[in-house]
Design a protein around this motif. Structure first.
Motif, PDB file in Angstrom:
ATOM      1  N   GLU A 131       0.868  -1.184   0.000  1.00  7.49           N
ATOM      2  CA  GLU A 131       0.000   0.000   0.000  1.00  7.49           C
ATOM      3  C   GLU A 131       0.902   1.229   0.000  1.00  7.49           C
ATOM      4  O   GLU A 131       2.090   1.154   0.279  1.00  7.49           O
ATOM      5  N   TRP A 132       0.327   2.379  -0.311  1.00  8.24           N
ATOM      6  CA  TRP A 132       1.117   3.608  -0.444  1.00  8.24           C
ATOM      7  C   TRP A 132       1.962   3.898   0.799  1.00  8.24           C
ATOM      8  O   TRP A 132       3.155   4.165   0.697  1.00  8.24           O
ATOM      9  N   THR A 133       1.367   3.817   1.977  1.00 12.20           N
ATOM     10  CA  THR A 133       2.133   4.106   3.199  1.00 12.20           C
ATOM     11  C   THR A 133       3.239   3.071   3.414  1.00 12.20           C
ATOM     12  O   THR A 133       4.322   3.401   3.897  1.00 12.20           O
ATOM     13  N   ARG A 135       4.831   1.447   1.015  1.00 16.59           N
ATOM     14  CA  ARG A 135       5.890   1.722   0.037  1.00 16.59           C
ATOM     15  C   ARG A 135       6.739   2.921   0.472  1.00 16.59           C
ATOM     16  O   ARG A 135       7.955   2.932   0.288  1.00 16.59           O
TER      17      ARG A 135
END
Length: 195
Positions: A131-133, A135
């Motif tokens: 997920e973005w966080t 990564r």
């Protein structure tokens, strides 16, 4: 090329306590730990120069780096010993020992059997790490590791092999830089290495 035992002895003697203490393992212990280097069952990472196996030794999970019999394999192995032995950072895979009974030493690292970054991306892993966080966290962890390698020593070390396949994860999804096969120290008075 120096004998592995002599090189390792010199490394320990010259460390002034700056290197991680590590153990010597027997070939028999490592064969048992990796189920006789079971392929592909125990393989974490397959590279042109080595195979990284997962294993268990005395109820402790480990990762075992066994070099292939290819040109320059001994030099690549010794690069990993010299550079990894100096690393003491939470985002660099820690060298815990080696086996000197084989022609090319076998290296033992802390456990990092939770896939490489390239495996996670290729398989579109749905773990929180992707997920973005997650990564962003991985990017910060690897940036911290690279900064440590570049400025944490008297003379900066250049990894020369930072790639997705060399970012590994422990069981808590902490990103760790791995593989100092091609690493070099920037010579005194210089600002870069060639190639």
């Amino acid at each position: 090329m120096k004998n592995g035992a002599i090189l390792l002895e010199e490394l320990i003697t010259s460390s002034d306590g700056k290197y991680n203490p590590f153990c010597i393992f027997s070939n028999k212990e490592l064969k048992k730990a990796t189920n006789n280097y079971s392929y592909p069952l125990n393989v974490i990472k397959h590279d042109a120069y080595y195979i990284l196996y997962k294993g268990s030794l005395q109820e402790r999970s480990i990762s075992v780096m066994k070099f292939k019999d290819v040109q320059d394999a001994k030099q690549f192995c010794f690069n990993n010993i010299v550079f990894a032995a100096q690393m003491n950072h939470k985002n660099v895979v820690k060298l815990i020992g080696c086996c000197l009974e084989t022609q090319i030493p076998i290296l033992v690292f802390e456990s990092v059997e939770c896939k490489t970054m390239s495996d996670r991306i290729r398989n579109e892993d749905r773990s929180p790490c992707n997920e973005w966080t997650g990564r962003l966290k991985i990017a910060m962890e690897i940036a911290n590791a690279v900064a440590h390698v570049h400025v944490g020593f008297t003379r900066p070390i250049v990894s020369k092999s930072i790639k997705l396949a060399n970012i590994l994860f422990d069981d808590e999804c902490v990103a760790k830089l791995f593989d100092f096969t091609l690493s070099e120290v920037i010579p005194e008075g210089e600002t870069h290495v060639n190639n």
